[in-house]
Scaffold this active site. Structure first.
Site, PDB file in Angstrom:
ATOM      1  N   LYS A  54       0.960  -1.400   0.147  1.00  0.00           N
ATOM      2  CA  LYS A  54      -0.040   0.115   0.009  1.00  0.00           C
ATOM      3  C   LYS A  54       0.798   1.405   0.082  1.00  0.00           C
ATOM      4  CE  LYS A  54      -3.650  -2.643   2.150  1.00  0.00           C
ATOM      5  NZ  LYS A  54      -4.338  -3.182   3.310  1.00  0.00           N
ATOM      6  N   GLN A  98      -4.657  -1.781   9.777  1.00  0.00           N
ATOM      7  CA  GLN A  98      -4.367  -3.234   9.319  1.00  0.00           C
ATOM      8  C   GLN A  98      -5.095  -4.412  10.054  1.00  0.00           C
ATOM      9  OE1 GLN A  98      -3.070  -3.682   5.838  1.00  0.00           O
ATOM     10  NE2 GLN A  98      -4.084  -5.656   6.125  1.00  0.00           N
ATOM     11  N   ASP A 121     -10.854   2.750   4.466  1.00  0.00           N
ATOM     12  CA  ASP A 121     -11.295   1.390   4.287  1.00  0.00           C
ATOM     13  C   ASP A 121     -12.762   0.954   4.196  1.00  0.00           C
ATOM     14  OD1 ASP A 121      -9.338  -0.656   3.746  1.00  0.00           O
ATOM     15  OD2 ASP A 121      -8.699  -1.047   5.676  1.00  0.00           O
TER      16      ASP A 121
END
Ligand code: NDP
Length: 293
Positions: A54, A98, A121
């Site tokens: 990312k 994450q 996200d």
């Protein structure tokens, strides 16, 4: 019939190029580039690889990315304090925690701490809740299912009124993919490990999304002729004939599906590249929102 292959790499490149152009325009106007903060807790090798991918993709697109790492021993309060500080940081437009978090940490509580304007996200319960409500729109949609829908629409697949089957009901892929298809006015059946007559249900689908994590489970005779088949699955299968000892395969038997489906995504090179591209797109959107446009 030979299915039309949906080239996720090519589509993802178009999305990334558009993102890079947006970032360049923003910087040319004298604004700070979009900023993405990642939070990695503990030492999970797969998560470390994803986070590093990312960051690299951000760099290529001109997005500033800032990596934060906490030890596996970090407390709930420490993780949430880090997220709260990032919420306050004007140079951070998107926050990505994450997953999975180490055992003992409450991921829902952490995700709820992210400001929804920075929830690139799309996992904040409020964003997921809005996705599930008719007439309401989330600020951000989770990247993988967003990529699935992008590929379908980009290929010109008709979703309105289509019978869609989603294999898998995870919080990350299956469930949001199903909710997105409903928003597009498809009629959706969600299947999971307790579903009866799976093959028959799949064989009725005009649009079939496979997100189960079972290598080549979906065979040719599970597919309605002409259906659009999107294979999210990414499975490692032992293969001594290649140097690294394994190959990646999807949840769909590619060779068989090719003969029956109307559209098909390969693995690798289908949904995978879209996930990061959609995250970058969300980060630019978050920056635009912060700048009031
Ligand atoms: P999960 O393990 O969280 O969920 C799998 C889902 O499949 C569950 O709903 C489960 O049912 C269902 N399932 C499992 N086995 C069967 C079966 N035999 N028959 C029917 N349903 C079954 O996985 P994810 O959703 O996170 O990921 C799914 C796949 O997608 C994986 O291969 C993963 O690697 C890949 N993936 C790819 C991404 C990309 O960027 N390309 C991103 C994220 C995931 P139940 O709920 O009953 O347990």
């Amino acid at each position: 019939m030979t299915a039309k292959i949906i080239d996720g790499r090519a589509v993802a490149k178009e999305v990334r190029d558009a993102v890079a152009a947006d970032v360049a325009a923003m910087v040319a106007e004298g604004k700070n580039p979009p900023g993405l903060a990642t939070v990695l807790v503990g030492e999970n090798p797969a998560s470390e690889v994803y986070v590093s991918m990312k960051h690299k993709a951000c760099e290529k697109a001109g997005i500033k990315s800032i990596g934060h790492v906490l030890p596996a021993t970090a407390t709930q309060e420490e993780v949430e304090k880090m997220v709260e500080d990032l919420n306050e940081d004007p140079e951070v437009h998107g926050i990505l925690v994450q997953l999975p978090l180490p055992d003992g940490l409450d991921d829902e509580s952490v995700l709820r701490t992210i400001s929804i304007e920075k929830d690139v996200d799309g996992f904040h319960p409020l964003n997921i809740g809005r996705l599930a409500q008719k007439g309401r729109e989330p600020m951000f949609v989770p990247a993988t299912p967003d990529g699935v829908l992008y590929l379908l629409k980009n290929a010109g697949v008709v979703l309105e009124g289509a019978d869609a089957v989603v294999l898998g009901r995870s919080f990350i892929v299956g469930m949001p993919a199903a909710l997105l298809l409903i928003k597009e006015n498809a009629t959706v059946t969600i299947c999971h490990s307790r579903t009866k007559n799976l093959k028959e249900k799949c064989a009725e689908a005009d649009v079939l999304i496979a997100a189960v994590g079972r290598a080549e489970m979906v065979k040719g005779d599970w597919i309605k002729p002409g259906a659009a088949v999107i294979d999210v699955g990414t499975n490692r299968v032992d293969d001594p004939s290649v140097e690294r000892g394994y190959r990646l395969t999807g949840d769909v038997d590619y060779k068989e599906a090719l003969e029956v489906a109307g559209y098909l995504t390969p693995v690798p090179g289908g949904v995978g590249p879209m996930t990061i591209a959609m995250l970058l797109r969300n980060t630019v959107r978050a920056a635009k929102l912060a700048y009031g446009n």
